[in-house]
Design an enzyme around this catalytic site. Structure first.
Site, short mmCIF file in Angstrom:
data_model
loop_
_atom_site.label_atom_id
_atom_site.label_comp_id
_atom_site.label_asym_id
_atom_site.label_seq_id
_atom_site.Cartn_x
_atom_site.Cartn_y
_atom_site.Cartn_z
N GLY A 1 40.94 36.36 46.03
CA GLY A 1 40.41 34.99 46.10
C GLY A 1 38.99 34.89 45.59
O GLY A 1 38.69 34.07 44.70
N ILE A 2 38.10 35.71 46.11
CA ILE A 2 36.70 35.66 45.68
C ILE A 2 36.55 36.33 44.31
O ILE A 2 35.83 35.83 43.43
CB ILE A 2 35.79 36.33 46.74
CG1 ILE A 2 35.79 35.47 48.03
CG2 ILE A 2 34.39 36.55 46.21
CD1 ILE A 2 35.04 36.08 49.19
N CYS B 1 33.96 44.38 44.87
CA CYS B 1 34.49 43.25 45.65
C CYS B 1 35.78 43.60 46.40
O CYS B 1 36.18 42.88 47.30
CB CYS B 1 34.72 42.07 44.70
SG CYS B 1 35.27 40.56 45.47
N ILE C 1 39.47 45.11 52.43
CA ILE C 1 40.60 44.82 53.32
C ILE C 1 40.07 44.64 54.75
O ILE C 1 38.93 45.02 55.04
CB ILE C 1 41.65 45.96 53.34
CG1 ILE C 1 41.01 47.31 53.75
CG2 ILE C 1 42.35 46.08 52.00
CD1 ILE C 1 42.02 48.40 54.08
N THR C 2 40.91 44.09 55.61
CA THR C 2 40.61 44.08 57.05
C THR C 2 41.78 44.74 57.78
O THR C 2 42.93 44.67 57.33
CB THR C 2 40.46 42.65 57.60
OG1 THR C 2 41.60 41.88 57.22
CG2 THR C 2 39.21 41.97 57.09
N GLN D 1 31.17 41.64 64.63
CA GLN D 1 32.20 40.66 65.00
C GLN D 1 33.22 41.31 65.92
O GLN D 1 33.60 42.47 65.70
CB GLN D 1 32.89 40.12 63.73
CG GLN D 1 34.00 39.11 63.98
CD GLN D 1 33.48 37.86 64.68
OE1 GLN D 1 33.32 37.84 65.90
NE2 GLN D 1 33.22 36.80 63.93
N TYR E 1 35.34 47.11 60.07
CA TYR E 1 34.89 46.22 58.98
C TYR E 1 33.37 46.02 59.04
O TYR E 1 32.68 46.11 58.00
CB TYR E 1 35.63 44.89 59.12
CG TYR E 1 35.42 43.91 57.99
CD1 TYR E 1 36.14 44.01 56.80
CD2 TYR E 1 34.53 42.84 58.13
CE1 TYR E 1 35.97 43.08 55.78
CE2 TYR E 1 34.36 41.92 57.12
CZ TYR E 1 35.08 42.03 55.93
OH TYR E 1 34.91 41.11 54.93
P1 NAD Z 1 41.40 39.23 48.88
O1 NAD Z 1 42.31 39.97 49.80
O2 NAD Z 1 41.88 37.97 48.27
O3 NAD Z 1 40.93 40.20 47.69
C1 NAD Z 1 40.66 41.57 47.87
C2 NAD Z 1 41.20 42.33 46.68
O4 NAD Z 1 40.88 43.72 46.85
C3 NAD Z 1 42.71 42.22 46.56
O5 NAD Z 1 43.06 41.78 45.26
C4 NAD Z 1 43.18 43.64 46.81
O6 NAD Z 1 44.32 44.02 46.09
C5 NAD Z 1 41.98 44.47 46.39
N1 NAD Z 1 42.05 45.78 47.01
C6 NAD Z 1 42.21 46.06 48.32
N2 NAD Z 1 42.28 47.39 48.51
C7 NAD Z 1 42.16 47.98 47.28
C8 NAD Z 1 42.18 49.31 46.82
N3 NAD Z 1 42.32 50.34 47.66
N4 NAD Z 1 42.05 49.53 45.51
C9 NAD Z 1 41.92 48.51 44.64
N5 NAD Z 1 41.90 47.22 45.00
C10 NAD Z 1 42.02 46.95 46.32
O7 NAD Z 1 40.07 39.00 49.70
P2 NAD Z 1 38.84 38.02 49.40
O8 NAD Z 1 38.83 37.03 50.47
O9 NAD Z 1 38.82 37.58 47.99
O10 NAD Z 1 37.63 39.03 49.67
C11 NAD Z 1 36.92 39.69 48.62
C12 NAD Z 1 35.76 40.47 49.23
O11 NAD Z 1 34.90 39.56 49.93
C13 NAD Z 1 36.20 41.53 50.24
O12 NAD Z 1 35.39 42.67 50.10
C14 NAD Z 1 35.96 40.86 51.58
O13 NAD Z 1 35.73 41.78 52.60
C15 NAD Z 1 34.73 40.02 51.27
N6 NAD Z 1 34.55 38.87 52.16
C16 NAD Z 1 35.49 37.88 52.24
C17 NAD Z 1 35.28 36.79 53.09
C18 NAD Z 1 36.27 35.65 53.21
O14 NAD Z 1 36.05 34.77 54.05
N7 NAD Z 1 37.32 35.60 52.42
C19 NAD Z 1 34.12 36.73 53.85
C20 NAD Z 1 33.19 37.76 53.76
C21 NAD Z 1 33.41 38.82 52.89
#
Ligand code: NAD
Length: 249
Positions: free
Chosen positions: A16-17, A91, A94-95, A150, A156
């Protein structure tokens, strides 16, 4: 802002991000490589097409960033095929949320390996190149929950806090060489991760955010674009919160 003719790599770039970051860096003139997990390769074609429809030319390389071999192979493949990396956005994340009482060593390790160790595994193979060329931008995507902790997230929060420790220490090594490294700490952002929440949980979270809304992925991408910019030469070791006022300190 400009990242013209720079090569940018965004791990977790199809998330997403990550998608918003890829799109924005492409708009700023960078050649963008998104990395995805090997389990996502069946989604690559559709994702690349959606990016092209959105006027962003982005390529994808698959690799598991949570292991030393996975990170090294991924970055070697990228450098061999596309050339030296100028901008790296860590970027992928996982959680595996649960209370301390119930958390298993597997849940702990998975989150530490994917969210923290990956930054080392992916950055190290391209670090010397950045130093030698006298230019680099490394941007680590952490979280507000790495800053304040949290409930149910000891894994995390530890990983995301550690990520900024990594940023601060590495910033000293790059500072005199034109290589900056910074952290962006998002608050709650509207992605698939937060869309899956129960309505009452989501409402309670929004009620606690001073801006009374979740953030958009594009608002994180904007912060990343600023830090990646050619002109952002004097910002390093910083942790930029993008959280609607959720945690002010
Ligand atoms: P998301 O799950 O949509 O994207 C995360 C991506 O990381 C996925 O495409 C996944 O396949 C990839 N990934 C996971 N494990 C992997 C691995 N071992 N090797 C390669 N790729 C891997 O999540 P998001 O919401 O887009 O979050 C992106 C980042 O932002 C993350 O690090 C998350 O912790 C952080 N974040 C998100 C939020 C939120 O509210 N969505 C808030 C704070 C921080």
């Amino acid at each position: 802002m400009s990242c013209k003719d720079k090569l940018a790599v965004v791990t977790g770039g199809m998330g997403g991000i990550g998608t918003a970051i890829c799109h924005r860096l492409a708009q700023e003139g960078a050649k963008v490589i998104a990395t995805c997990h090997p389990s996502e390769t069946d989604q690559v074609d559709a994702w690349v097409k959606s990016q092209i429809d959105n006027n962003a030319q982005v390529s994808v390389v698959a690799g598991d960033v949570s292991t030393p071999e996975g990170g090294a192979t991924l970055m070697r493949e990228i450098v061999e095929k596309y050339g030296p990396v100028d901008i790296l956005v860590n970027c992928a994340g996982i959680t595996r949320d649960t209370t301390m009482k119930k958390m298993t060593a597997e849940q702990w390790d998975a989150v530490i390996d994917t969210n923290l160790s990956s930054a080392f595994y992916v950055t190290q193979p391209i670090w010397n190149g950045m130093i030698e060329r006298g230019f680099g931008r490394v941007i680590n995507i952490s979280s507000v929950n790495g800053q304040r902790g949290q409930f149910g997230q000891v894994n995390y929060s530890a990983a995301k806090a550690g990520m900024h420790g990594f940023t601060m220490a590495l910033a000293y090594e790059g500072a005199a060489k034109g290589v900056t490294i910074n952290t962006v700490s998002p608050g709650y952002i509207e992605t698939a991760m937060t869309a899956a929440m129960r309505d009452d949980v989501r409402d309670a979270i929004i009620g606690g955010i001073p801006m009374r809304r979740m953030g958009q992925p594009e608002e994180i991408a904007h912060a990343v674009a600023f830090l990646a910019d050619d002109a952002s030469t004097y910002v390093t070791g910083a942790n930029l919160p993008v959280n609607g006022g959720l945690f002010i300190h």
